[in-house]
Design an enzyme around this catalytic site. Structure first.
Site, short mmCIF file in Angstrom:
data_model
loop_
_atom_site.label_atom_id
_atom_site.label_comp_id
_atom_site.label_asym_id
_atom_site.label_seq_id
_atom_site.Cartn_x
_atom_site.Cartn_y
_atom_site.Cartn_z
N LYS A 53 150.68 119.83 -0.65
CA LYS A 53 149.37 119.20 -0.46
C LYS A 53 149.06 118.29 -1.65
O LYS A 53 148.57 117.16 -1.48
CB LYS A 53 148.30 120.27 -0.28
CG LYS A 53 148.40 120.92 1.09
CD LYS A 53 147.64 122.23 1.24
CE LYS A 53 148.01 122.84 2.61
NZ LYS A 53 147.54 124.19 2.84
N GLN A 97 143.71 128.28 0.04
CA GLN A 97 145.00 128.61 0.67
C GLN A 97 144.99 130.07 1.13
O GLN A 97 144.68 130.97 0.35
CB GLN A 97 146.13 128.36 -0.36
CG GLN A 97 147.51 128.54 0.20
CD GLN A 97 147.85 127.50 1.28
OE1 GLN A 97 147.60 126.31 1.13
NE2 GLN A 97 148.44 127.96 2.37
N ASP A 120 139.69 121.68 6.21
CA ASP A 120 140.61 122.47 7.03
C ASP A 120 140.01 122.71 8.42
O ASP A 120 140.71 123.08 9.35
CB ASP A 120 140.85 123.84 6.37
CG ASP A 120 142.31 124.06 6.01
OD1 ASP A 120 143.14 123.23 6.42
OD2 ASP A 120 142.60 125.05 5.32
#
Ligand code: NDP
Length: 284
Positions: A53, A97, A120
């Site tokens: 990322k 995460q 997200d």
């Protein structure tokens, strides 16, 4: 005739080059999109995703911060970190995460991210807006899957899509996106009876199960578009999908490989959402 292979790598590279241009344009207006990624603990797979990322951000010119926290961090301390990022004007997107250590509630943590920075697309506000067709950030893997199907040149409207898997991060949201694209959608899972028969009805088959090569040629209608989301380690430690690539490629019309299919699209859609977040927050 063998299926055409849809290269997620190529589609992702195209989208990233468009994003690079867009970020340059935003910077000229004094807006520098920024993403913060929080990693708790030292899970090797999570470390590798987070590195990917950060690399993606660098590639398109997005400012990024990777915040590493010890696995012993308390839930309260982690929520405090998110509070700080929610207020940080350099940061437009926040990602935690997953998975988190057992003593921390993932739902509580996700729910704490400001919806306008939830790139997200996992907060209840975003998911709710996805369901009712409101403004939201599209969850990254499902959005990437839709882009790949569109790039195959096949229309989605009016087609029968079967999604195998009903997780919150892939199966359910990709089913909703397919529905928004006017497909007729069947969601299958571990309790579905006659799974192969159900799957064989699909014009578009999306497989997100997490079982190496579970879906063989007997699950696929001739000419179907098959999207393999699964990422598994084979006996030889190599990455392998949920679909038996060699068998299915003789029957499908389009097929995504693993690796190099859905995977590269996921991070690219995260970058796209971060740019979108910067535009929304800065009203560009
Ligand atoms: P989950 O484990 O959360 O969900 C798996 C789903 O598959 C469940 O709904 C489960 O059904 C269903 N399932 C399990 N076994 C069977 C079976 N024998 N027959 C039918 N359905 C079954 O997984 P995720 O959705 O998070 O991930 C799925 C796969 O996609 C994994 O391999 C993961 O690594 C990969 N992935 C890849 C990403 C990428 O960017 N390429 C991103 C995210 C995930 P039930 O609900 O009944 O238990």
């Amino acid at each position: 005739m063998a299926a055409e292979i849809i290269s997620g790598k190529e589609v992702a590279a195209d989208i990233r080059s468009q994003l690079r241009e867009e970020v340059l344009g935003l910077k000229e207006k004094g807006i520098h999109p920024g993403l913060a990624v929080i990693l708790v603990g030292e899970d090797p797979a999570s470390q590798s995703y987070v590195k990917g990322k950060a690399r993606g951000c660098e590639e398109v010119g997005i400012y990024s911060e990777v915040i590493l926290k010890d696995a012993s961090i308390t839930q309260e301390e982690l929520l405090g970190e998110i509070d700080r990022l929610n207020k940080d004007s350099k940061i437009h997107g926040i990602l935690v995460q997953l998975p988190l250590p057992k003593h921390i509630s993932e739902n509580a943590v996700i729910d704490h991210i400001a919806p306008e920075k939830d790139v997200d697309g996992f907060t209840p506000v975003n998911v709710g807006n996805l369901v009712i067709g409101g403004e939201c950030y599209l969850p990254c893997t499902p959005h990437g899957i839709i882009e790949l199907i569109k790039r195959s040149g096949r229309s989605i409207a009016g087609k029968h899509a079967v999604v195998i898997g009903r997780s919150n991060i892939v199966g359910k949201p990709v089913s909703l996106l397919l529905l928004q694209e006017n497909a007729t959608v069947t969601i299958a899972h571990s309790r579905t009876a006659n799974l192969a028969e159900v799957a064989r009805q699909a014009d578009i088959l999306v497989v997100a199960v997490g079982r190496a090569k579970m879906v063989g040629a007997d699950y696929v209608k001739s000419g179907a578009v098959v999207i393999d989301v699964g990422v598994n380690r084979g006996e030889d430690k190599k990455l392998v999908g949920d679909v038996d690539f060699e068998g299915v490629k003789e029957i499908a019309s389009f097929l995504t490989p693993v690796p190099g299919g859905v995977g590269p699209m996921t991070i690219t859609m995260l970058l796209k959402n971060t740019v979108e977040a910067a535009k929304r927050i800065c009203k560009a």
